[in-house]
Design a protein around this motif. Structure first.
Motif, PDB file in Angstrom:
ATOM      1  N   LEU A  39     -19.297 -38.525  39.716  1.00 62.73           N
ATOM      2  CA  LEU A  39     -19.057 -39.892  40.182  1.00 62.73           C
ATOM      3  C   LEU A  39     -17.982 -39.917  41.258  1.00 62.73           C
ATOM      4  O   LEU A  39     -18.108 -40.605  42.277  1.00 62.73           O
ATOM      5  N   GLU A  40     -16.919 -39.178  41.023  1.00 65.98           N
ATOM      6  CA  GLU A  40     -15.822 -39.155  41.990  1.00 65.98           C
ATOM      7  C   GLU A  40     -16.250 -38.494  43.292  1.00 65.98           C
ATOM      8  O   GLU A  40     -15.928 -38.978  44.380  1.00 65.98           O
ATOM      9  N   GLU A  41     -16.982 -37.407  43.200  1.00 69.10           N
ATOM     10  CA  GLU A  41     -17.382 -36.686  44.405  1.00 69.10           C
ATOM     11  C   GLU A  41     -18.417 -37.452  45.229  1.00 69.10           C
ATOM     12  O   GLU A  41     -18.391 -37.409  46.466  1.00 69.10           O
ATOM     13  N   TYR A  42     -19.332 -38.146  44.560  1.00 72.70           N
ATOM     14  CA  TYR A  42     -20.416 -38.814  45.278  1.00 72.70           C
ATOM     15  C   TYR A  42     -20.002 -40.171  45.837  1.00 72.70           C
ATOM     16  O   TYR A  42     -20.753 -40.783  46.593  1.00 72.70           O
ATOM     17  N   GLN A  43     -18.809 -40.643  45.467  1.00 75.90           N
ATOM     18  CA  GLN A  43     -18.211 -41.817  46.104  1.00 75.90           C
ATOM     19  C   GLN A  43     -19.165 -43.018  46.199  1.00 75.90           C
ATOM     20  O   GLN A  43     -19.377 -43.588  47.268  1.00 75.90           O
ATOM     21  N   GLY A  44     -19.735 -43.405  45.052  1.00 73.96           N
ATOM     22  CA  GLY A  44     -20.553 -44.607  45.011  1.00 73.96           C
ATOM     23  C   GLY A  44     -22.005 -44.425  45.380  1.00 73.96           C
ATOM     24  O   GLY A  44     -22.754 -45.404  45.444  1.00 73.96           O
ATOM     25  N   LYS A  45     -22.438 -43.184  45.613  1.00 77.31           N
ATOM     26  CA  LYS A  45     -23.843 -42.956  45.962  1.00 77.31           C
ATOM     27  C   LYS A  45     -24.757 -43.085  44.757  1.00 77.31           C
ATOM     28  O   LYS A  45     -25.973 -43.135  44.915  1.00 77.31           O
ATOM     29  N   PHE A  46     -24.195 -43.087  43.538  1.00 74.44           N
ATOM     30  CA  PHE A  46     -24.975 -43.407  42.348  1.00 74.44           C
ATOM     31  C   PHE A  46     -24.073 -44.107  41.347  1.00 74.44           C
ATOM     32  O   PHE A  46     -22.850 -44.067  41.460  1.00 74.44           O
ATOM     33  N   ARG A  47     -24.690 -44.800  40.394  1.00 67.80           N
ATOM     34  CA  ARG A  47     -23.954 -45.500  39.349  1.00 67.80           C
ATOM     35  C   ARG A  47     -24.271 -44.872  37.996  1.00 67.80           C
ATOM     36  O   ARG A  47     -25.342 -44.288  37.811  1.00 67.80           O
ATOM     37  N   LEU A  48     -23.344 -45.033  37.068  1.00 65.62           N
ATOM     38  CA  LEU A  48     -23.524 -44.514  35.714  1.00 65.62           C
ATOM     39  C   LEU A  48     -23.593 -45.684  34.740  1.00 65.62           C
ATOM     40  O   LEU A  48     -22.712 -46.552  34.727  1.00 65.62           O
ATOM     41  N   ALA A  49     -24.657 -45.713  33.926  1.00 63.39           N
ATOM     42  CA  ALA A  49     -24.793 -46.713  32.867  1.00 63.39           C
ATOM     43  C   ALA A  49     -24.778 -45.986  31.529  1.00 63.39           C
ATOM     44  O   ALA A  49     -25.516 -45.020  31.344  1.00 63.39           O
ATOM     45  N   LYS A  50     -23.934 -46.445  30.611  1.00 67.41           N
ATOM     46  CA  LYS A  50     -23.771 -45.745  29.336  1.00 67.41           C
ATOM     47  C   LYS A  50     -24.325 -46.598  28.199  1.00 67.41           C
ATOM     48  O   LYS A  50     -23.927 -47.747  28.021  1.00 67.41           O
ATOM     49  N   LEU A  51     -25.250 -46.005  27.453  1.00 66.12           N
ATOM     50  CA  LEU A  51     -25.893 -46.688  26.326  1.00 66.12           C
ATOM     51  C   LEU A  51     -25.541 -45.956  25.034  1.00 66.12           C
ATOM     52  O   LEU A  51     -25.978 -44.825  24.815  1.00 66.12           O
ATOM     53  N   ASN A  52     -24.741 -46.604  24.198  1.00 61.37           N
ATOM     54  CA  ASN A  52     -24.298 -46.030  22.930  1.00 61.37           C
ATOM     55  C   ASN A  52     -25.404 -46.197  21.883  1.00 61.37           C
ATOM     56  O   ASN A  52     -25.696 -47.316  21.459  1.00 61.37           O
ATOM     57  N   VAL A  81     -29.303 -44.937  39.612  1.00 60.46           N
ATOM     58  CA  VAL A  81     -28.529 -45.123  38.381  1.00 60.46           C
ATOM     59  C   VAL A  81     -28.837 -43.978  37.427  1.00 60.46           C
ATOM     60  O   VAL A  81     -30.003 -43.634  37.202  1.00 60.46           O
ATOM     61  N   LEU A  82     -27.786 -43.394  36.878  1.00 61.10           N
ATOM     62  CA  LEU A  82     -27.933 -42.373  35.847  1.00 61.10           C
ATOM     63  C   LEU A  82     -27.579 -43.014  34.519  1.00 61.10           C
ATOM     64  O   LEU A  82     -26.435 -43.413  34.290  1.00 61.10           O
ATOM     65  N   LEU A  83     -28.578 -43.161  33.646  1.00 59.77           N
ATOM     66  CA  LEU A  83     -28.383 -43.782  32.337  1.00 59.77           C
ATOM     67  C   LEU A  83     -28.075 -42.692  31.317  1.00 59.77           C
ATOM     68  O   LEU A  83     -28.862 -41.770  31.118  1.00 59.77           O
ATOM     69  N   ASP A  84     -26.916 -42.807  30.687  1.00 59.75           N
ATOM     70  CA  ASP A  84     -26.443 -41.823  29.718  1.00 59.75           C
ATOM     71  C   ASP A  84     -26.581 -42.406  28.310  1.00 59.75           C
ATOM     72  O   ASP A  84     -25.871 -43.346  27.946  1.00 59.75           O
ATOM     73  N   ALA A 139     -29.043 -37.842  26.302  1.00 63.45           N
ATOM     74  CA  ALA A 139     -30.212 -37.966  27.162  1.00 63.45           C
ATOM     75  C   ALA A 139     -29.770 -38.655  28.443  1.00 63.45           C
ATOM     76  O   ALA A 139     -29.123 -39.700  28.401  1.00 63.45           O
ATOM     77  N   LEU A 140     -30.092 -38.062  29.565  1.00 63.00           N
ATOM     78  CA  LEU A 140     -29.760 -38.629  30.867  1.00 63.00           C
ATOM     79  C   LEU A 140     -31.046 -39.043  31.561  1.00 63.00           C
ATOM     80  O   LEU A 140     -31.971 -38.236  31.689  1.00 63.00           O
ATOM     81  N   VAL A 141     -31.095 -40.296  31.970  1.00 62.44           N
ATOM     82  CA  VAL A 141     -32.294 -40.845  32.599  1.00 62.44           C
ATOM     83  C   VAL A 141     -31.935 -41.251  34.022  1.00 62.44           C
ATOM     84  O   VAL A 141     -31.095 -42.134  34.233  1.00 62.44           O
ATOM     85  N   LEU A 142     -32.550 -40.617  35.004  1.00 60.10           N
ATOM     86  CA  LEU A 142     -32.291 -40.939  36.401  1.00 60.10           C
ATOM     87  C   LEU A 142     -33.304 -41.994  36.849  1.00 60.10           C
ATOM     88  O   LEU A 142     -34.515 -41.782  36.781  1.00 60.10           O
ATOM     89  N   VAL A 143     -32.776 -43.142  37.283  1.00 58.97           N
ATOM     90  CA  VAL A 143     -33.617 -44.265  37.697  1.00 58.97           C
ATOM     91  C   VAL A 143     -33.348 -44.545  39.173  1.00 58.97           C
ATOM     92  O   VAL A 143     -32.191 -44.692  39.591  1.00 58.97           O
ATOM     93  N   HIS A 144     -34.423 -44.618  39.967  1.00 62.99           N
ATOM     94  CA  HIS A 144     -34.286 -44.842  41.407  1.00 62.99           C
ATOM     95  C   HIS A 144     -35.430 -45.729  41.873  1.00 62.99           C
ATOM     96  O   HIS A 144     -36.589 -45.508  41.516  1.00 62.99           O
ATOM     97  N   GLY A 145     -35.099 -46.742  42.652  1.00 60.96           N
ATOM     98  CA  GLY A 145     -36.135 -47.650  43.137  1.00 60.96           C
ATOM     99  C   GLY A 145     -36.809 -48.416  42.019  1.00 60.96           C
ATOM    100  O   GLY A 145     -37.973 -48.803  42.142  1.00 60.96           O
TER     101      GLY A 145
END
Length: 297
Positions: free
Chosen positions: A57-70, A34-37, A96-102
């Motif tokens: 997002l379009e190119e990776y075809q579901g290999k990661f998700r985007l979460a947006k925090l206003n 998940v990439l938290l924006d 700020a972009l936060v990459l979360v995995h596992g």
């Protein structure tokens, strides 16, 4: 470019509320990165970052998700959540972009990020072993070492003979090297339900078609002398498919459709449809499918 303008990826994007951060970021990241924006409406770099994120997002075809925090959400609880999270991450500005995995934070990026840098980070957490092998093979091929690439792949297949993804790579590489008989044997042994198996099968069919067309140099000369020769243009499109020049092939076929639907009993349009099925989710498909639809209607 708004999210609503891209319905094909809208399902991969989640807006953070006061209650769902744990579920849509931490829990989801245990299965899919998940990439938290963290962003705000007034933030121009945030707006500049969005088209890049949409493209990935379009190119990776579901290999990661985007979460947006206003960070300035109308809900004060969301604002506090953003403030607390930024303090915890020692982030003082946005975007700020936060990459979360596992379930764990693996990277924090502040400011407008370059597409290439984001792609490199995403590849680290989204590439399967087969993807990494494919990357090595593609690099060897790009360096003019296609035979070495095939040898590497065959060595790995000795240890993993039932790995469908690697068998698929082998089929495509054999086709690329022109080892048609060997490619045919590998392709015929591929499981029917193997994702992506239809592509080398379709390419093999094109290779069979190519046996009945003139050499490319001859077709090029004919087309240069007679631009309205639809047969030459059609044969050129087949040559371009075999060389993975898909955009040029689509342009040539679309030109035939525009000028003569009766050619080969609507053969140019039918060949385009066949290519659409072969390429699947390739961005070229959506572009040329739309152009074909506009032309037809």
């Amino acid at each position: 470019m708004s999210i609503t303008e891209q319905p094909n990826i809208a399902g991969l994007i989640t807006e953070i509320t006061a209650d769902n951060l744990q579920q849509v970021v931490t829990e989801v990241s245990k299965e899919t990165p998940v990439l938290l924006d963290i962003w705000a409406e007034w933030c121009q770099p945030c707006k500049a970052q969005l088209p890049i994120l949409m493209k990935l997002l379009e190119e990776y075809q579901g290999k990661f998700r985007l979460a947006k925090l206003n960070a300035e959400d109308p809900d004060p609880r969301v604002q506090r959540l953003a403030q607390d999270l930024m303090m915890q991450l020692q982030v003082r500005s946005i975007p700020a972009l936060v990459l979360v995995h596992g379930g764990q934070v693996v990277n924090v990026m502040v400011g407008l990020q370059k597409e290439a840098d984001l792609r490199a980070l995403l590849d680290e957490v989204t590439m399967s072993p087969a993807d990494r092998i494919q990357q090595q093979i593609e690099q060897l091929v790009a360096d003019g070492q296609a035979e070495q690439a095939l040898q590497l792949l065959q060595q790995i297949l000795v240890e993993e003979p039932n790995n469908g993804e690697l068998q698929l790579l082998q089929a495509n590489l054999l086709l690329q090297l022109g080892q048609i008989d060997n490619a045919r044997q590998v392709i015929e042994a591929l499981p029917d339900d193997l994702p992506g198996a239809e592509q080398p099968k379709a390419k093999l069919a094109f290779l069979d078609m190519a046996q009945d067309i003139a050499p490319r140099a001859q077709v090029t000369t004919q087309l240069e002398a007679h631009p309205d020769d639809h047969e030459a243009r059609y044969q050129m499109a087949i040559h371009q498919v075999l060389s993975d020049e898909m955009e040029g092939a689509f342009e040539n076929l679309l030109e035939i459709v525009r000028k003569d639907r009766a050619f080969r009993e609507d053969g140019a349009r039918l060949l385009m449809l066949r290519l659409f099925n072969q390429l699947g989710a390739d961005p070229l498909v959506r572009r040329f499918r739309n152009r074909l639809f506009s032309l037809m209607h």
